[in-house]
Each structure stands twice: as C-alpha cells, then as structure tokens.
Design an enzyme around this catalytic site. Structure first.
Site, short mmCIF file in Angstrom:
data_model
loop_
_atom_site.label_atom_id
_atom_site.label_comp_id
_atom_site.label_asym_id
_atom_site.label_seq_id
_atom_site.Cartn_x
_atom_site.Cartn_y
_atom_site.Cartn_z
CB SER A 153 -0.90 0.00 1.24
OG SER A 153 -1.68 1.17 1.29
N GLY A 154 0.62 2.14 -0.93
CA GLY A 154 1.42 3.35 -1.06
C GLY A 154 2.56 3.23 -2.04
CB THR A 158 -4.05 3.79 -7.77
OG1 THR A 158 -4.55 2.88 -6.77
CG2 THR A 158 -5.21 4.49 -8.44
CG ASN A 199 -1.50 5.34 -0.69
OD1 ASN A 199 -1.27 6.48 -1.07
ND2 ASN A 199 -1.85 4.37 -1.50
CB SER A 202 -4.94 3.51 0.55
OG SER A 202 -4.95 2.11 0.62
CB SER A 203 -6.98 0.87 -4.18
OG SER A 203 -6.57 1.74 -5.20
CD GLU A 428 -3.95 -2.87 3.32
OE1 GLU A 428 -4.31 -2.01 2.49
OE2 GLU A 428 -4.67 -3.25 4.27
#
Length: 1055
Positions: A153-154, A158, A199, A202-203, A428
C-alpha cells in the site's frame, strides 16, 4: 546510505551494524578477517566471508538488472537508488518492471513519450514499454494479455494502472470510448479510495479492467470487475485516516442548490467523518475533485437524475451516522431519537420516519408460525444502524460500477482480444490487522503464487517437459501458506465459516479454535488472547480476531431490507432487490440465522474466495506482464530511500530470483510450427516440403545464432534474451522490402491503368462533345435560316407597306394637282366662251389655239416642277430614313450597352438601375423630340416644296432665304443631336466603368439633360417663328404670283 564510489577500483560491499550496505576497499586479508578502508576514511575489520563483491563503475545505473556482473542484494539496491536519485524510477528485472514511487511528479509522461515508445525510438524501461509489448503480443499471437500491478500500500499501483490505461487509450484510440474509460478512474477513486496511515490515496477495493479491442487494434469496449470493498471504513476510521474521498468531496464541492436539496452540512458535523479528526489531504482540493467526479459521471452517461439520487444516498449514509439512541427501560432497550439525523435520513431514502425508527430499534423474529418483535439494546441498535449504512454504500458502489460497465459496453463489438489491468490492494501489515487485512493478504498470496507459477514453476516444468538442459533455480514457494488458508476442513477460511454458523460463536472462541487445530502448521503461530500470526511470503503479520465473525457474516436483518424496498427512492428499491436476490443464491454451507432473517447465506470470506478463484482462472488464460511497485519510504517523502524497506519489498516480490532464472534460462520460446511459419520465408532455399523442425534448424544456421543462445526442445525452440529480436528485425526489414516492391509494382499497375482510363475517357469525351456540337450547330443553323426567312417576310411587308403608302400619297398629290388644273382650265374655258361670243369667229379660233398651246406649256412646266418636288420629297424621305436608321442603331447600341452592364455590374445593380431609368427617360425624350422634329422637318419640307414651286415659278428671293434658314436649322439639329448623343454615350461608359474619368456621371447626366431641355425649348421656339415667317411669306408671294400669273394669262387670252 550508499556512499561515493569514484575513488575505488576493487570494491566490496560491507554490511554495517545498522543493516545498511557501504562500499569499501580491501587493504589486507588474513584467514578469517580482512582490513577494509571505507569511503569516509574509516578502517574496519570485517569477516572475509561477509564481503560481497561489487560491480565495476561502468555498470552503475544499468536499466536492466540482468546486465549486472555480480547479482547480489547490495548491488541491486545500489543500482535502484542510483537511478532513483536521478528521477529514473523504472528498472527492468528480466521480464518484470520495477517501479519505485517518487512521491512527486517526474517528467516521464505525456504525448511525446507515448509517441516515442510507440515508434520504438526509446528503449528504456517504462510502463509505456510494458503496455506496448502487451499490445503487440496481443495482435501478433492473438492471445489475451494481462498487466498485473502489485506492491505494498502506497507503492503507486493506482497511478501505474492509470498510466497504462492512458497509453492504451492513445494507442487504440479513435472510437471515442477511450475517453470514457479514462474517466472511470476519478469515479472509482472517489468512491473506492481513502486516506490511510501509509497512503493518501489507498485503494480500499481491488479492480480488474478488461479493455477489449477490435480487429484493427482499436478500443471497442471495456468491463470493470471489483473485489472486496472495505465497507467497515464507512462507519469507522482510525486516527489520522479518512473515510472514502467522495464524502469529503461532496461536503466541500456541492453547489448551494444541491446542499439545500439534501440538507448537506460540513464534514465535521457528521459523526462518521469526525471520528479520525482528519478532513483534508495536503495538496488535494476536494472542491475541484468533486467537479472532476461530476464531469466524469456525465462522460460515462450517468443521467443527472441518477446523479442526484447518488448524492442523496451519500448524504443519507452520513445522516444515518448522526442518529442517536436513548434507553427506554431497565433492560437497556433503546429507541432512536427523533432528531435532525433521523428526519433527514428518512427523507433522503424516501421512507416514513416511524418506519425507520422502528427498523433501527426493534427486530422481528419468527418462531413457528408466530412473529415476535424484539427490542434491541444500545449495541445492537448501533450495529443495525451501521449495517444499514454499510449496505447502502456497498450497493451504491456496485450500482455505479454496473452503470459504468453498461456505458462502456453498449453497442461495442468485441472480438475476443483484450488486455486486462489488475490493480488490487497490496500486502498490508499494520499495528492492528483485522478481517480486511486478512482477506487482502490472502489475495496477495494467490497473486504471488501466480507470479511464481509463471516465472518459476511453469518455466522450470516446461524446460523439463521439453527436454532442455537446465540448471534448476531454487525459489521460495508459498503453497504452504495458501494451504493454511484454503485447506478443508481445517483451513483458516473453513474454520472461520464454521465458527460463524454457531449462535454462540465469538471472536475468542474462533481464535482458540485456530490455535487448537493449526498450531502444527509452520506458517501459523497462536498468540495470547484473540491474536494469531501468519507467516506470509512478505513477512509475518499478526491479526486480531476482534470483529472477524461479524464482518464475515455481514448480517443485514430482513427488517432493514423490507424498509429499503418500501422506500420511494428508486435506488433504495434497487438495492433491496439486489440483496434479496443474493439471499436466494444456494449456500455452500449453513450460516447462523438470527431469527431466520439474514440477507445472505454466503459468508464474505467464501464469496471473496470464489471471486479470487475466478480472477485467477482469467489470469491463467492470458499472457501476464508484471509490474512490481516499490515504496522507498514510509513517510511518503520524495528523494528518501530506505534500504531495509526496499530490500524487504524486493525479497517479497522475488525480484532477485526472477533475475537469476531469467539470466540462466530461456525466456523466449516458440513452437517449431509457429517458428517455421513466421520465419520460413527468410530461407534462401525453398523449404516448403521440409518438416517444421528442419526448417527451424535451417533458419538458425542461416542466421549464425550461436548454439549456447538457444536450445531445441521436443516441441519448441528456446532462446535466451534478445535473440528473437534479431530474427524479428530481419523479418521486419524483409517484409518492409517486400511491401516496397509490391507497392512500387502496384503503383506502376495503377498508373498504367489510370493512363489507359484517361485516354479512353478523353476519346469518349471528344466523341460526345463533337456529336453535341454538331447537334447544336444544326439547331443553330436551322434557327438562323428561319430567322432570315422571317426577316425577309417582315422586311418585304414593311417595304410593300411603305411603297403602297408612297404610291397612295403620289396618287393623292397627282389627283389634287390635276383636279386643280382641270378646275382652272374649266374656268378659263368658260371665260373664253363669254368673250368669244362678242368677238368674231376667226379671233376665237386664234385665241383658242394659242390658249391651248399656252395651257399645254404650263401643264408641262407644272409636271416638270411636280417631278422636281417629288425628287426633293424622295431626297427628304431618304434623309428621314437615314435619321431613323441612325436612331435605331443608337437604340441597339444602348440596348447592347445595357446588356453588358447587366452582365458585368450585377454588384452595382441598384446604382445602375437609377442610371438605366435616367437613360430610359432621356431616350424617350429624345425619341419624342426626334419624332416632333422629324415631323416638323417634313412639314417644313412640304412647305418648302410648295414655296419652292412658287418661288421657282416666279423667281422670288424670299423663298431662297427661307430655304437657307431651314437648312441652318437642320444642320443645327444634326450637330446638336450628335453632340448630345456622344455626351450621353460617354457618361454611360463612365457610369459602367468602361472609361476612367474624374467626374460624377450622375451629376453630369442631370446637367446634360437640363442643357438638352433648354436647347430643345429654344430650338422649338425658333422653329415655330421660322415656320410662321415662311408661311406668311409663302401666302403673300403666292397671292401676288397667282394674280400676276393669272393676270398675264387672262390678259393674253383676252388679247
């Protein structure tokens, strides 16, 4: 951090106590230890076996890790940092692209870069290059492709997915659908992304975007599939995080009319949003983002009415969070407070306030055939309220994705070719990891296995099956961890579903059951209380089972579903219908039913597992392309490179193993049949009747490919990196040459055909034009002959009419003259008879004979004078005809001039019309004046004729004087007519622009007309005076002459 290495030649990597690697130079070496000089001047004693050899300076910053002479962790770390410090964030690791998040904008994107990678003028690693390869392989091999973007994440997954979509849109654009596809990104980010501690964007869901292409390589449609939206974020957020972006964008950017319609307030007035005390993101304008989202909704054809309904549902979710409860009895039963939150929530979803209040504070349970209403406690009521809010938001998200898919698929024809871009949440590991992290990390385990299978397992298995001499590479397999999740009946997912079915199951009993059954598994470790630890491929993660069972059940009571179905809002009715449809699906296993009122039978974990298996099946049927995103630091700070964090991610991604297996293996492979079919035409000799294997070997020998660069398997040819590119370049050059020859020959054929066609067309045109001209000439000749005949007839009739009129006039004159003479003669005879009666007979005979002789002489003289007057009359008549012919010629000239004016001066039609009217008036005046003058001339001519008779007979001088006056008047008339005509013609030419002159034609024309009028008046007066004078002279002289003539005549007769 890495230090400067310019001073050293023979260098080694030394790992410092803090875990970082640094370059040093060996000063001396003993058996167990070596003395190393560091770049900052320090001298250290280190174990010789711990030294790691460094690459030469020339290899600093290579764009492919396979080019490193010494492939080890510090060399890979240094190479990535070397490029990262220069804003070169992309590096190849064999078939994998490594992308390091710069946490800032870098100048590596845009139309110029897209065109460069499209034309292959840039070969450096890039997302564009990976996407271009996928596009070319899809067209060449007719196999669907997939781009799998993974990372923590981050790490920038995306943004990387959006960059890949932009390149595909530019490459396959033209139909207009690519713009709609790109506009889905701001919608999905607004409704599915949130700020987390790691993030800012974050998605909180996973998505697979399949972009379909036509036979010509143009985008023809797309489809989006989503996975596991984090619904719990709607109702709870930890400190420093935010809920989904759309809530804050709506509160900040909604226009006044919309705010009033949905009773919207600022974000800090909603309980769901103020839990984390974080309302904004640095550098992000929520107002502007809301405008972008609305614009994107318009682009994907979401109607304005539906948009209003969507915003109303979002406001309803926020107002639901503001509903509070009050205790009504000693058993802690509660009911909803009828405040602003309850009123606005009921209004926005379109239900009665009492029904909403009842649904949140009570629950109907069926016992046998009876229905029992159970009051809820405070915790149960809050759970019911939050469950309703989460369900509305989740259904709204699914509905939006469905509308987007309809927009992207309507009328689009698919050919079966597609490129899928997978953007799914990364691995994560937080301080507290719950059910969402449990599912997310399970999905990443699956994706890691797919990565391993494609790059390690399947490759090695294929080498063995095809009989290739191959040195096996060891890699870390995560099958044991996947077995821990999926094994039945004692896997994590099975035990979670089983515990969820028990009425008395709790998070603690679930944790104890896991410890009881899974402690023997090497990937599992039980912790104190409700916690347990799993050894994932990326490292160990400890999970807290608090809330596991509730989130897995995801219960929404039937009362809430019935409430939604009874709402006046169309969206709420759609959501309720969708929930009821899900509840009718067959269950894989029984779930606990609290009063038989559950809205679904499949648990969240089971549904997610099913989605994940379908996703993996779809990915297995495609050719994958991997992009590994790396997060260089946890502070989201540009320019900061943390070695230990990057190294951990590289290990988790298996990048080093990828490079090793790619360097030692044969990443490019092709079947004998396909290889022979694709490159067989390059052979100098005809190999049409040879088998594919012989053709393939002949091609390899012809192009002198070294034996160590390829291996021939049972069914395929295996090549090392870069070898197939040589053949592709030769094939492309040859095909290009063939196409050039074909184009030249076809051009020659086309030009020859065109020349023949032109010749034929010219001949045909000449025949047609000749026939047409001859036909037109025949018609014109016939018309000309007819015109001549008509002219002859008309002219003959006119001449006959004139001749007849002249003849009649001559007869009339002759009759008058002869009558006059006869009457005169008869009078004289009577007189002679009376006188003769007195005279004698002899005198009568003498007088009679002399009188007759004199009479005859006079008659002859009168006839001669008459002939002279007739000749003069003919002369005057000829002059009159000349005047008339001149006047007709002038009229014809004027008419031709008018035609020329009409053709050449249409733009001055209004001005010329005035000139034409003036000229027409002048022409009519001239005609009338000319006719008057002509008649006057004829009258005067006749008078002059009669006077001349008398003058000539008598020889009087006044008649000659009158003739000279008339002649001067006639000459003046001719001169003046000529002058006025020439002046008028000149002014018309000036008016029409035929002659250049510095005068005003209109003013000069008016002046000319005034002069003409004055002259005409004066001329008429003088003409009348002359006529009167001549008339008087004629009468007087005629009387005298007559008297004298007849006196003499009578006296002679008498004598």
């Amino acid at each position: 951090m890495f230090q400067n290495r310019e001073f050293y030649k023979l260098q080694y990597w030394i790992q410092l106590p803090n875990g970082n690697w640094e370059l040093g130079k060996i000063l001396s070496t003993s058996a167990p230890e070596s003395v190393v000089s560091m770049s900052d001047g320090r001298v250290l004693n280190v174990k010789t076996e711990s030294l790691v050899q460094a690459n030469p300076d020339i290899l600093d910053g290579v764009d492919d890790l396979m080019q490193l002479s010494y492939l080890n962790e510090p060399s890979v770390l240094y190479n990535l940092q070397y490029r990262y410090n220069r804003d070169i964030i992309y590096t190849k690791a064999g078939p994998v692209l490594v992308a390091i998040n710069p946490f800032k904008k870098v100048p590596l994107y845009g139309n110029d870069y897209i065109e460069a990678y499209k034309c292959k003028s840039i070969e450096s690693p890039h997302v564009y290059a990976i996407t271009d390869t996928a596009m070319r392989e899809m067209i060449r091999d007719e196999v669907n492709q997939s781009i799998i973007i993974s990372g923590e994440s981050g790490a920038g997954k995306t943004e990387t997915a959006k960059i890949a979509m932009q390149y595909l849109a530019a490459l396959g654009g033209g139909s207009g659908i690519e713009h709609e596809i790109l506009k889905t990104n701001p919608i999905l980010e607004a409704f599915g992304n949130a700020k987390t501690s790691r993030n800012d964007n974050s998605s909180r869901f996973g998505k697979l975007i399949e972009i379909h292409f036509s036979e010509t390589g143009k985008i023809s449609g797309a489809n989006i599939q989503t996975f596991l939206l984090e619904k719990s974020r709607v109702v709870q957020c930890t400190e420093g995080e935010r809920s989904y972006h759309i809530f804050y964008q709506l509160c900040a950017g909604a226009p006044a009319a919309l705010r009033e319609q949905i009773n919207l307030k600022s974000a800090d007035e909603y309980k769901y949003l103020r839990q984390s005390d974080c309302y904004s993101i640095t550098g992000v304008n929520d107002t502007e983002q809301f405008r972008i989202v609305v614009e994107a909704l318009d682009v994907v054809h979401v109607k304005k009415e539906d948009q209003q309904s969507v915003f109303a549902m979002l406001a309803a979710v926020l107002w639901l969070g503001n509903i509070s409860f009050t205790v009504i009895d000693n058993e802690n039963h509660v009911e909803a407070v009828a405040d602003e939150g309850l009123y606005n929530a009921a209004k926005l979803i379109g239900c009665d306030i009492g029904e909403l209040k009842l649904a949140l504070s009570t629950r109907k349970m069926r016992v046998g055939s009876d229905s029992i209403v159970q009051k809820l406690t405070l915790s149960q009521a809050i759970d019911t309220r939050d469950a309703l809010a989460k369900s509305i938001y989740a259904c709204l998200f699914e509905w939006l994705v469905e509308q987007i898919n309809k927009s992207l698929a309507v009328g689009k024809r698919r050919t079966g070719r597609s490129i899928g871009i997978l953007d799914i949440y990364g691995f994560e590991s937080f301080d507290r990891n719950s059910f969402e992290q449990f599912c997310i990390n399970y999905a990443n385990e699956r994706l890691q296995q797919h990565f391993n299978r494609h790059l390690f397992k399947l490759e090695q298995e294929e080498y063995i099956q095809d009989g290739i001499d191959w040195t096996k590479v060891d890699f870390e397999d995560n099958q044991d961890c996947l077995g821990l999740f999926e094994k039945k009946p004692l896997g994590l997912l099975s035990l979670l579903d089983e515990e969820s079915t028990f009425p008395n199951g709790t998070d603690l009993t679930f944790a104890n059951k896991l410890k009881q059954h899974l402690n023997s598994n090497s990937c599992f470790r039980g912790e104190r209380g409700k916690a347990f630890t799993i050894c994932h491929y990326a490292g160990e993660v400890m999970y807290d089972t608090t809330g596991f069972l509730e989130k897995n059940r995801d219960l929404l009571h039937l009362d809430s579903i019935q409430l939604l179905s009874s709402c006046s809002s169309q969206l709420c009715q759609t959501f309720a219908s969708s929930m009821l449809t899900q509840s009718e699906k067959p269950a894989a296993g029984p779930l606990y039913k609290s009063g038989g009122a559950d809205s679904q039978k499949l648990s969240v974990a089971t549904k997610f597992k099913g989605q994940l298996f379908k996703l993996m099946q779809r990915l297995e049927s495609t050719t994958p392309h991997f992009i590994r995103c790396i997060k260089p630091n946890n502070l989201q700070s540009p320019g900061l490179y943390e070695q230990d964090l990057v190294l951990q991610q590289l290990r988790c991604c298996g990048v080093l193993e990828v490079v090793r297996i790619s360097r030692s293996g044969f990443p490019t492979r092709m079947s004998h049949q396909k290889f022979a079919r694709r490159y067989g035409f390059l052979l100098l000799e005809n190999a049409a009747f040879q088998d594919p294997l012989s053709v393939s070997v002949a091609i390899l020998h012809q192009f002198n490919i070294l034996p160590e660069m390829y291996q021939v398997g049972y069914t395929k040819l295996f090549f090392r990196t870069g070898q197939i590119g040589v053949l592709e370049d030769t094939r492309n050059r040859t095909l290009h040459g063939i196409l050039r020859v074909q184009s030249c020959f076809r051009g020659y054929q086309a030009r020859r055909y065109l020349k023949e066609l032109r010749r034929g067309i010219t001949t045909l045109q000449s025949f047609i034009r000749g026939d047409k001209t001859r036909s037109e000439y025949a018609v014109l000749l016939q018309k000309h002959r007819a015109a001549i005949i008509i002219q002859k007839q008309i002219k003959g009739r006119i001449a006959m009419r004139k001749l007849k009129s002249i003849h009649d006039a001559s007869l009339l004159i002759q009759s008058v003259v002869r009558g006059f003479l006869v009457r005169r003669f008869s009078g004289d005879i009577g007189l002679l008879k009376s006188v003769g009666m007195k005279a004698n007979e002899s005198d009568e005979v003498v007088v009679k004979s002399s009188f007759l002789a004199e009479l005859q002489r006079r008659v002859l003289k009168a006839e001669a004078a008459l002939r002279e007057k007739e000749e003069e009359n003919d002369i005057l008549h000829q002059r009159l005809q000349q005047y008339e012919s001149r006047w007709s010629e002038y009229e014809l000239k004027m008419k031709s001039m008018e035609e020329v004016w009409q053709k050449q001066m249409r733009s001055l039609q209004s001005s010329l019309s005035i000139a034409k009217k003036s000229l027409a008036v002048d022409d009519s005046e001239r005609n009338s004046d000319a006719s008057v003058n002509a008649s006057d001339d004829r009258d005067y001519s006749s008078d002059m004729g009669s006077n001349n008779k008398q003058a000539e007979s008598n020889g009087l001088r006044p008649m000659s004087t009158g003739l000279s006056v008339i002649s001067r008047l006639a000459e003046e008339f001719e001169q003046r007519s000529q002058v006025f005509g020439d002046d008028a013609k000149f002014l018309v030419e000036v008016k029409s622009g035929q002659v250049d002159a510095s005068l005003n034609p209109d003013r000069e024309l008016r002046r000319l007309r005034q002069m003409f009028e004055a002259w005409k008046k004066d001329y008429g007066a003088r003409l009348r005076e002359t006529k009167v004078i001549l008339h008087k002279l004629g009468n007087e002289d005629g009387t005298v002459v007559k008297r004298k003539w007849w006196g003499r005549r009578n006296s002679s007769r008498m004598s």
